[in-house]
Motif scaffolding. Structure first.
Motif, PDB file in Angstrom:
ATOM      1  N   ARG A   1       0.848  -1.200   0.000  1.00 44.37           N
ATOM      2  CA  ARG A   1       0.000   0.000   0.000  1.00 44.37           C
ATOM      3  C   ARG A   1       0.889   1.258   0.000  1.00 44.37           C
ATOM      4  N   ILE A   2       2.043   1.137   0.637  1.00 46.71           N
ATOM      5  CA  ILE A   2       2.936   2.292   0.747  1.00 46.71           C
ATOM      6  C   ILE A   2       4.045   2.237  -0.315  1.00 46.71           C
ATOM      7  N   LEU A   3       4.583   1.026  -0.535  1.00 45.00           N
ATOM      8  CA  LEU A   3       5.721   0.882  -1.460  1.00 45.00           C
ATOM      9  C   LEU A   3       5.337   1.094  -2.925  1.00 45.00           C
ATOM     10  N   MET A   4       4.220   0.488  -3.361  1.00 46.85           N
ATOM     11  CA  MET A   4       3.897   0.507  -4.799  1.00 46.85           C
ATOM     12  C   MET A   4       3.580   1.905  -5.330  1.00 46.85           C
ATOM     13  N   PRO A   5       2.809   2.732  -4.578  1.00 47.20           N
ATOM     14  CA  PRO A   5       2.603   4.095  -5.090  1.00 47.20           C
ATOM     15  C   PRO A   5       3.937   4.844  -5.224  1.00 47.20           C
ATOM     16  N   MET A   6       4.920   4.541  -4.370  1.00 47.32           N
ATOM     17  CA  MET A   6       6.218   5.208  -4.511  1.00 47.32           C
ATOM     18  C   MET A   6       6.918   4.755  -5.798  1.00 47.32           C
TER      19      MET A   6
ATOM     20  N   ASP B   1       5.427  -6.734 -14.127  1.00 48.47           N
ATOM     21  CA  ASP B   1       4.051  -7.233 -14.250  1.00 48.47           C
ATOM     22  C   ASP B   1       3.383  -7.267 -12.872  1.00 48.47           C
ATOM     23  N   THR B   2       4.149  -7.710 -11.868  1.00 46.77           N
ATOM     24  CA  THR B   2       3.599  -7.760 -10.500  1.00 46.77           C
ATOM     25  C   THR B   2       3.302  -6.339 -10.010  1.00 46.77           C
ATOM     26  N   CYS B   3       4.226  -5.400 -10.264  1.00 46.93           N
ATOM     27  CA  CYS B   3       3.996  -3.998  -9.837  1.00 46.93           C
ATOM     28  C   CYS B   3       2.731  -3.439 -10.507  1.00 46.93           C
ATOM     29  N   ALA B   4       2.596  -3.673 -11.830  1.00 47.10           N
ATOM     30  CA  ALA B   4       1.439  -3.138 -12.559  1.00 47.10           C
ATOM     31  C   ALA B   4       0.151  -3.750 -12.012  1.00 47.10           C
ATOM     32  N   PHE B   5       0.203  -5.051 -11.748  1.00 48.03           N
ATOM     33  CA  PHE B   5      -0.986  -5.721 -11.253  1.00 48.03           C
ATOM     34  C   PHE B   5      -1.422  -5.145  -9.901  1.00 48.03           C
ATOM     35  N   ILE B   6      -0.444  -4.927  -9.021  1.00 46.74           N
ATOM     36  CA  ILE B   6      -0.787  -4.406  -7.682  1.00 46.74           C
ATOM     37  C   ILE B   6      -1.366  -2.993  -7.809  1.00 46.74           C
ATOM     38  N   MET B   7      -0.783  -2.157  -8.678  1.00 47.59           N
ATOM     39  CA  MET B   7      -1.329  -0.802  -8.866  1.00 47.59           C
ATOM     40  C   MET B   7      -2.765  -0.878  -9.400  1.00 47.59           C
ATOM     41  N   GLU B   8      -3.025  -1.817 -10.317  1.00 45.59           N
ATOM     42  CA  GLU B   8      -4.384  -1.951 -10.848  1.00 45.59           C
ATOM     43  C   GLU B   8      -5.368  -2.331  -9.737  1.00 45.59           C
ATOM     44  N   VAL B   9      -4.937  -3.225  -8.857  1.00 42.88           N
ATOM     45  CA  VAL B   9      -5.797  -3.623  -7.733  1.00 42.88           C
ATOM     46  C   VAL B   9      -6.071  -2.410  -6.837  1.00 42.88           C
ATOM     47  N   LEU B  10      -5.020  -1.649  -6.533  1.00 38.11           N
ATOM     48  CA  LEU B  10      -5.199  -0.467  -5.668  1.00 38.11           C
ATOM     49  C   LEU B  10      -6.125   0.546  -6.343  1.00 38.11           C
ATOM     50  N   TYR B  11      -5.916   0.748  -7.651  1.00 42.90           N
ATOM     51  CA  TYR B  11      -6.702   1.735  -8.402  1.00 42.90           C
ATOM     52  C   TYR B  11      -8.177   1.328  -8.464  1.00 42.90           C
ATOM     53  N   LYS B  12      -8.401   0.048  -8.802  1.00 39.95           N
ATOM     54  CA  LYS B  12      -9.792  -0.438  -8.920  1.00 39.95           C
ATOM     55  C   LYS B  12     -10.490  -0.406  -7.567  1.00 39.95           C
ATOM     56  N   SER B  13      -9.789  -0.810  -6.521  1.00 39.50           N
ATOM     57  CA  SER B  13     -10.473  -0.944  -5.233  1.00 39.50           C
ATOM     58  C   SER B  13     -10.657   0.393  -4.544  1.00 39.50           C
ATOM     59  N   ARG B  14      -9.761   1.346  -4.780  1.00 39.18           N
ATOM     60  CA  ARG B  14      -9.862   2.614  -4.063  1.00 39.18           C
ATOM     61  C   ARG B  14     -10.413   3.734  -4.945  1.00 39.18           C
ATOM     62  N   GLY B  15     -10.301   3.544  -6.268  1.00 39.95           N
ATOM     63  CA  GLY B  15     -10.904   4.487  -7.209  1.00 39.95           C
ATOM     64  C   GLY B  15     -10.289   5.884  -7.189  1.00 39.95           C
ATOM     65  N   GLU B  16      -9.086   6.020  -6.668  1.00 39.48           N
ATOM     66  CA  GLU B  16      -8.461   7.352  -6.605  1.00 39.48           C
ATOM     67  C   GLU B  16      -7.362   7.438  -7.663  1.00 39.48           C
ATOM     68  N   SER B  17      -7.281   8.614  -8.327  1.00 42.13           N
ATOM     69  CA  SER B  17      -6.361   8.735  -9.468  1.00 42.13           C
ATOM     70  C   SER B  17      -4.897   8.571  -9.041  1.00 42.13           C
ATOM     71  N   LYS B  18      -4.611   8.806  -7.758  1.00 41.36           N
ATOM     72  CA  LYS B  18      -3.212   8.672  -7.333  1.00 41.36           C
ATOM     73  C   LYS B  18      -2.691   7.239  -7.449  1.00 41.36           C
ATOM     74  N   TYR B  19      -3.601   6.289  -7.615  1.00 41.25           N
ATOM     75  CA  TYR B  19      -3.169   4.890  -7.740  1.00 41.25           C
ATOM     76  C   TYR B  19      -3.116   4.422  -9.199  1.00 41.25           C
ATOM     77  N   LYS B  20      -3.384   5.335 -10.160  1.00 42.50           N
ATOM     78  CA  LYS B  20      -3.448   4.905 -11.565  1.00 42.50           C
ATOM     79  C   LYS B  20      -2.062   4.421 -12.018  1.00 42.50           C
ATOM     80  N   PRO B  21      -1.976   3.191 -12.573  1.00 41.71           N
ATOM     81  CA  PRO B  21      -0.658   2.732 -13.011  1.00 41.71           C
ATOM     82  C   PRO B  21      -0.107   3.645 -14.107  1.00 41.71           C
ATOM     83  N   CYS B  22       1.155   4.025 -14.012  1.00 43.67           N
ATOM     84  CA  CYS B  22       1.747   4.928 -15.001  1.00 43.67           C
ATOM     85  C   CYS B  22       1.746   4.264 -16.387  1.00 43.67           C
ATOM     86  N   PRO B  23       1.345   5.013 -17.446  1.00 42.08           N
ATOM     87  CA  PRO B  23       1.331   4.410 -18.797  1.00 42.08           C
ATOM     88  C   PRO B  23       2.696   3.845 -19.208  1.00 42.08           C
TER      89      PRO B  23
END
Ligand code: NAD
Length: 290
Positions: A190-195, A237-259
């Motif tokens: 939750r803390i590492l992946m957004p960084m 792939d693991t990093c992208a997947f975790i960001m997608e989970v955070l983004y989908k579950s929390r719905g906040e743009s700060k979790y959007k996986p970088c293109p």
């Protein structure tokens, strides 16, 4: 009393988990889709233990004894003698659920189940099994033989008995644990992946080069590794997947996986495991790919 541990998935995490369990005296059955993958995993564990011998962390005899406790198999039937199964297959909810559904008919009713998932809800995985009270998250860190922490995650139905058994196993592995509630990313990711994602955004926007971003965080924030080298170690792939989970579950743009992260994944440049990610690992020294 836990004596036999099954590990499903012999990739970087499953191999590391088998490694530390064998060294702690457990008998281990390691499972994956093919004999070829299992052979590769066995030689990786052997090499990694050899390094520990070279550094005097392990004697040659301890290494041989540990390896003699390992059995590999592509067949779930072998798991009937296990007291605990740790699942470490690809970070994909459908694959993990299918694995647990196919697995449970082969187990004794007492066998505990753990998932090493980085981000999929433990409660959702537990529900496809016949024993949600005996199901728990055991989130090891990469590389498993080196990292001290295992995050333990209780699902809604996980019993205290299961939790205490798993806490004891983590102690016997010589590691520390923290308890996290079952919310997306748990504590560490939750803390590492957004960084890490923010570091990729900084690269994407041209704030700095790969080397500057990594050096900046190593020397400026005292991190042992820069965020982009760490992303390569984890697997993009693991990093992208975790960001997608955070983004989908929390719905906040700060979790959007970088293109740009998604672009690397589309290219199959997944980091160290494919020899190329933010760095190219084919030569003696890693070379930045941008
Ligand atoms: P990986 O790609 O190295 O290995 C995954 C393995 O699972 C592969 O060997 C694959 O063949 C196997 N597999 C896939 N489907 C299977 C099935 N149906 N039955 C048996 N084996 C199957 O991935 P990894 O980095 O080892 O990650 C595994 C798990 O650990 C993921 O859930 C991931 O989120 C988690 N995790 C990863 C890290 C990390 O830094 N990489 C850290 C903590 C947790």
């Amino acid at each position: 009393m836990i004596q036999n541990i099954g590990v499903i998935g012999a990739g970087q995490m499953g191999s590391g988990i088998a490694h530390v369990c064998m060294l702690a005296g457990y008998k281990v059955i390691l499972n994956d889709l093919s004999e070829k993958i299992l052979k590769k995993s066995f030689s990786g564990i052997d090499r990694s233990m050899e390094k520990q011998v070279a550094r005097n962390k392990l004697s040659a005899q301890e290494k041989e004894e540990a390896l003699s406790r390992l059995q590999t198999s592509v067949d779930f039937g072998e798991f009937k003698k296990c007291d605990l199964i740790i699942e470490a297959v690809t970070e994909d909810e459908t694959i993990k659920k299918d694995t647990f559904k196919k697995l449970t008919p082969h187990l004794t009713s007492q066998c505990l189940l753990a998932s090493n998932t980085s981000s999929i809800p433990i409660t959702a995985l537990a529900c496809v099994t016949d024993r949600p009270d005996k199901f728990i998250g055991m989130h090891f860190m990469n590389p498993v033989p080196v990292m001290q922490l295992v995050e333990i995650i209780k699902g809604i139905a996980t019993s205290n008995t299961t939790f205490h058994s798993i806490q004891d196993i983590v102690k016997r592995l010589g590691k520390q644990s923290v308890l996290s509630e079952d919310f997306p990313g748990f504590i560490v990711n939750r803390i590492l992946m957004p960084m890490i994602n923010e570091a990729v955004y900084a690269l994407f926007e041209g704030v700095g080069t790969i080397e500057a971003i990594d050096k900046g965080m190593r020397m400026g924030a005292n991190h042992p590794m820069g965020p982009l080298e760490l992303a390569d170690l984890i697997g993009l792939d693991t990093c992208a997947f975790i960001m997608e989970v955070l983004y989908k579950s929390r719905g906040e743009s700060k979790y959007k996986p970088c293109p740009l992260l998604m672009k690397y994944v589309e290219a199959g440049w997944l980091g160290r495991k494919t020899n190329r990610g933010f760095y190219d690992y084919k030569g003696e020294q890693p070379i930045p790919t941008r």
